[in-house]
Design an enzyme around this catalytic site. Structure first.
Site, short mmCIF file in Angstrom:
data_model
loop_
_atom_site.label_atom_id
_atom_site.label_comp_id
_atom_site.label_asym_id
_atom_site.label_seq_id
_atom_site.Cartn_x
_atom_site.Cartn_y
_atom_site.Cartn_z
CB CYS A 162 -0.90 -0.04 1.22
SG CYS A 162 -1.10 1.46 2.09
NE ARG B 54 -9.31 4.22 4.77
CZ ARG B 54 -10.60 3.96 4.84
NH1 ARG B 54 -11.37 4.23 3.85
NH2 ARG B 54 -11.10 3.40 5.89
CG ASP C 146 -11.98 -7.59 14.81
OD1 ASP C 146 -12.02 -7.20 13.63
OD2 ASP C 146 -10.97 -7.51 15.53
NE ARG D 234 -3.53 -13.45 9.48
CZ ARG D 234 -2.91 -12.74 8.55
NH1 ARG D 234 -3.20 -12.93 7.29
NH2 ARG D 234 -2.03 -11.84 8.88
C1 UD1 Z 1 -7.19 -3.31 14.69
C2 UD1 Z 1 -7.36 -4.77 14.94
C3 UD1 Z 1 -8.44 -5.35 14.06
C4 UD1 Z 1 -9.73 -4.55 14.22
C5 UD1 Z 1 -9.47 -3.07 14.02
C6 UD1 Z 1 -10.70 -2.20 14.31
C7 UD1 Z 1 -5.12 -5.45 15.59
C8 UD1 Z 1 -3.91 -6.26 15.28
N1 UD1 Z 1 -6.11 -5.45 14.68
O1 UD1 Z 1 -6.76 -3.17 13.33
O2 UD1 Z 1 -8.67 -6.71 14.45
O3 UD1 Z 1 -10.66 -4.98 13.26
O4 UD1 Z 1 -8.42 -2.64 14.90
O5 UD1 Z 1 -11.17 -2.43 15.59
O6 UD1 Z 1 -5.23 -4.86 16.66
N2 UD1 Z 1 -7.27 3.64 8.83
C9 UD1 Z 1 -6.89 4.64 7.98
N3 UD1 Z 1 -5.61 5.12 8.08
C10 UD1 Z 1 -4.71 4.65 9.00
C11 UD1 Z 1 -5.14 3.63 9.88
C12 UD1 Z 1 -6.43 3.14 9.77
O7 UD1 Z 1 -7.65 5.09 7.14
O8 UD1 Z 1 -3.57 5.12 9.04
C13 UD1 Z 1 -8.64 3.09 8.71
C14 UD1 Z 1 -8.63 1.61 8.29
O9 UD1 Z 1 -8.50 1.44 6.90
C15 UD1 Z 1 -9.97 1.16 8.82
C16 UD1 Z 1 -10.14 1.97 10.10
O10 UD1 Z 1 -9.26 3.08 9.98
O11 UD1 Z 1 -10.99 1.50 7.93
C17 UD1 Z 1 -9.81 1.19 11.38
O12 UD1 Z 1 -8.47 0.82 11.36
P1 UD1 Z 1 -7.61 0.61 12.69
O13 UD1 Z 1 -8.39 1.01 13.90
O14 UD1 Z 1 -6.28 1.24 12.46
O15 UD1 Z 1 -7.46 -0.95 12.68
P2 UD1 Z 1 -6.16 -1.81 12.81
O16 UD1 Z 1 -5.27 -1.23 13.86
O17 UD1 Z 1 -5.60 -2.06 11.45
#
Ligand code: UD1
Length: 418
Positions: free
Chosen positions: A116, A121, A305, A397
């Site tokens: 990415c 994102r 989740d 996983r």
């Molecule tokens: C974590 C969890 C995952 C859970 C998610 C939301 C872990 C290892 N995984 O994933 O199981 O489903 O939280 O509760 O803890 N986003 C952006 N930009 C960024 C970061 C995120 O746009 O820089 C968006 C993502 O695409 C998504 C949303 O924000 O749509 C939530 O993402 P995030 O809370 O960051 O989830 P993860 O940390 O990836």
């Protein structure tokens, strides 16, 4: 590739102990890389993602030993600050190593998660926050290259309370110069678990669990001992499995305070739930009522989740349920598979309308992602006849020995390897 063969219709009855939380153990293992000493981490689940994380730690030069549920990480002598593209591609969440490696080495090089590009994102919030802390970041040959003379504490406001970005900032801020304040921080219980561990390592993190987290940089960190919190998503998956099969189950070690949204939906759907300090018990009343509406939200809202296992339950409910997925755009990949089992589900954009049917029928279905895969297992437990769930590598996983846990409670489920 493995498959799970499930003969549906057996009520799930008994007791099981919930595993340690995947989403807590991953950032905590990453944090151990920054300790500069020996960390002893208990209650680590046996999962593919944990194995991959251990491989990353070893690649960085940590000495890692595993004994049962305990992982001992010695990060006294890091020899590398780079994570290979291959490992990064396999596990998107390894992006949280960025903050930990920067704290340990002031330099980090990690493969692009899933190719990415920076600025888009899902890691734009991570990148923008680290830049604010004084990190120079560029992208070269599929790698994100970061360096900084000193990490600088500063105020950071997140446009969205991203779990991973909040963790990355915490990991980068623990030894930064000055104070970092994260506003609109993620409030997930796993953030609190990470803060507990960082504080045991000598960090000064306050406010975890609220939307304002303050991290005062310290001069040095040290090794620590910690027990990983119980997995709230796995616990709810097993409660839902008991509910859909008309059974009764006790999930020991589960923390009801972490699951208010899910438990309230289960009660609305007719479950009898009893909580005590040792766990949660669910008893089915024999039928499943529809749930008015499930909207996924950042914690303490309804977790994305557990959306798909709830959809499997709603598929056999008496009445119509509506789901709205607000966190991830592409989280309805399980729907077509549930429909193959006889479910009546219509998806329109972020919404899904689930009309409950009398019963599901066993079928050959495929998991395309972790939680969607769990939903297929839940559905198959209730379906008439035999189901084969392939794509188990996704389920593995996040679920430790899913077939063993369910079989011990009376499910007819077995794994066929290869
Ligand atoms: C974590 C969890 C995952 C859970 C998610 C939301 C872990 C290892 N995984 O994933 O199981 O489903 O939280 O509760 O803890 N986003 C952006 N930009 C960024 C970061 C995120 O746009 O820089 C968006 C993502 O695409 C998504 C949303 O924000 O749509 C939530 O993402 P995030 O809370 O960051 O989830 P993860 O940390 O990836």
């Amino acid at each position: 590739m493995d498959r799970l063969i499930i003969e549906g219709g057996m009520p799930l009855c008994g007791e099981l102990r919930v595993q340690g939380a995947k989403n807590a153990v991953l950032p905590i293992l990453a944090a151990a890389a920054a300790a500069g000493g020996e960390c002893v981490i208990h209650n680590c689940p046996r999962l593919r993602d944990v194995e991959k994380t251990v491989m990353i730690l070893e690649q960085l030069g940590c000495d890692v030993k595993r004994e049962g549920g305990t992982i001992v990480v010695n990060s006294k002598e890091l020899t590398d600050c780079r994570i290979d593209e291959g490992l990064m591609r396999e596990m998107r969440s390894s992006i949280i190593f960025l903050g930990a490696i920067l704290t340990a080495c002031s330099r980090a090089e990690v493969g692009m998660p899933g190719g990415c590009p920076i600025g888009l994102r899902p890691i734009d919030l991570h990148i923008a926050s680290l830049k604010k802390m004084g990190v120079s970041i560029c992208e070269e040959h599929g790698y994100i290259k970061c360096s900084c003379a000193r990490l600088r504490g500063c105020p950071i406001h997140l446009d969205f309370p991203s779990v991973g970005a909040t963790e990355n900032i915490m990991l980068a801020a623990v030894k930064a110069d000055g104070v970092t304040t994260i506003t609109n921080a993620a409030r997930e219980p796993e953030i609190c678990d990470l803060a507990l561990f960082l504080n045991a390592m000598g960090a000064r993190v306050k406010g975890a669990g609220s939307s304002v987290i303050t991290i005062e940089g310290v001069e040095s960190l040290h090794g620590a001992e910690h027990t990983i919190m119980p997995d709230r998503i796995v616990a709810q998956t097993y409660l839902i499995s008991a509910m859909i099969t008309g059974g009764r189950i006790r999930v020991c070690g589960a923390e009801a305070v972490h699951m208010r949204a899910g438990l309230s939906a289960l009660s609305e759907m007719g479950a009898v739930i009893t909580e005590d300090s040792g766990g949660i018990e669910l008893k089915s009343r024999g039928s499943v009522k529809s749930v008015h509406i499930i909207r996924t939200m950042p914690y303490p809202g309804f977790p994305t989740d557990i959306q798909s296992p709830f959809m499997a339950l709603a598929a056999v409910a008496d009445g119509t349920s509506v789901f709205v997925e607000n966190i991830f755009e592409n989280r309805y990949r399980h729907v077509d598979e549930l429909v193959r089992m006889g479910a009546d589900i219509k998806v329109e954009g972020r919404s899904a309308v689930v009309r409950g049917v009398k019963g599901l029928l066993g079928a050959n279905v495929e998991a395309y992602e972790l939680r969607g895969g769990a939903a297929l297992v839940v559905a198959a437990l209730a379906a008439e006849g035999r189901s084969t769930v392939s794509g188990t590598e996704y389920i593995d996983r996040g679920y430790e020995d899913i077939e063993g846990c369910l079989a011990r409670c009376g499910a007819s489920i077995r794994r066929v390897c290869g």
